[in-house]
Enzyme design. Sequence first.
Site, mmCIF file in Angstrom:
data_model
loop_
_atom_site.group_PDB
_atom_site.id
_atom_site.type_symbol
_atom_site.label_atom_id
_atom_site.label_comp_id
_atom_site.label_asym_id
_atom_site.label_seq_id
_atom_site.Cartn_x
_atom_site.Cartn_y
_atom_site.Cartn_z
ATOM 1 N N ASP A 1 0.848 -0.839 0.405
ATOM 2 C CA ASP A 1 0.453 -0.019 -0.106
ATOM 3 C C ASP A 1 1.038 1.264 -0.098
ATOM 4 O O ASP A 1 1.973 1.212 0.366
ATOM 5 C CB ASP A 1 -0.945 -0.182 0.922
ATOM 6 C CG ASP A 1 -1.250 1.498 1.545
ATOM 7 O OD1 ASP A 1 -2.381 1.608 0.897
ATOM 8 O OD2 ASP A 1 -1.670 1.663 2.702
ATOM 9 N N LEU A 2 0.211 2.362 -0.612
ATOM 10 C CA LEU A 2 0.953 3.600 -0.109
ATOM 11 C C LEU A 2 0.374 4.758 0.666
ATOM 12 O O LEU A 2 1.762 4.607 1.558
ATOM 13 C CB LEU A 2 0.734 4.036 -1.597
ATOM 14 C CG LEU A 2 1.388 4.399 -2.779
ATOM 15 C CD1 LEU A 2 0.973 4.599 -4.278
ATOM 16 C CD2 LEU A 2 2.814 3.077 -2.970
ATOM 17 N N ASP A 3 0.117 4.587 0.732
ATOM 18 C CA ASP A 3 -0.794 6.037 1.679
ATOM 19 C C ASP A 3 -0.367 5.512 3.004
ATOM 20 O O ASP A 3 -1.430 4.529 3.549
ATOM 21 C CB ASP A 3 -1.872 6.137 1.502
ATOM 22 C CG ASP A 3 -2.221 7.266 0.519
ATOM 23 O OD1 ASP A 3 -1.177 7.457 -0.222
ATOM 24 O OD2 ASP A 3 -3.219 8.240 -0.062
ATOM 25 N N ASP B 1 -1.067 -0.594 6.134
ATOM 26 C CA ASP B 1 -1.301 -0.109 7.614
ATOM 27 C C ASP B 1 -3.291 -0.418 7.828
ATOM 28 O O ASP B 1 -3.420 0.439 9.102
ATOM 29 C CB ASP B 1 -1.331 1.704 7.241
ATOM 30 C CG ASP B 1 -2.515 2.302 6.548
ATOM 31 O OD1 ASP B 1 -3.168 2.861 6.980
ATOM 32 O OD2 ASP B 1 -2.605 2.326 5.733
#
Length: 238
Positions: free
Chosen positions: A16-18, A188
């Site tokens: 995931d990025l954010d 997250d």
Amino acid sequence: MYFYRPLHSLSVISFDLDDTLYDNRPVIARTERESLDFIQRYHPALRELRVEDLQHLRAELGEQDPEICHDVTEWRWQSVRLALTRRGLSRTEAEDGADAAMENFARWRSCITVPQETHDTLSALAQRWPLVAITNGNANPDVCGLGGYFAFTLRAGPHGRAKPWRDMYHAAADRLGIPLRGLLHVGDDLITDVAGALRCGAQSCWINDRERDLLSAPDSRLLPHLEISRLASLTALL
């Protein structure tokens, strides 16, 4: 690092990025401020436009077409266009304005400060496994200096429904020619990243950098394969 399930052989690691590779909260707050300021200055009829007005328009569009929520960029573009048309601009003017607003949005959205620890960790992991980005958002890894670590990036909307739907997990495995059990997804969010990956047969790693209790978290659905408190812990897998 806590293990809750046996970790099987890895063929690829997806991220995931954010809020997984960087803190996205200040990025979004600044982007929303700059975006609203741009729209308000774009045309005199929009000077009094508020964030709440755009939120109401997005909610209206979502009720009309629930599938639009899978593509947050298109959803935002349509809400800006709707705001412009309802304030008297022609269809062409509204579309031009929405294009300009989204160009401004994209510039601020990818003004991200990536921690050195993230660069070091991804660089080390990329020497052993292919890395992939799987995101529901619209940050551009190439702009913020992360693109070079990833074999490719999958985005909700253009590449399938948003996580926790299985589309992008399957797309990643298919593109790399591996079984889903060989993919470890790191994120997250306990629903989109952990439960989403597990339900389609992939492995999952939860990054818990806010000291939450997995067993009492209200959004906890399934146990991940492992839990870490900082990204650098992944280098222990090397």
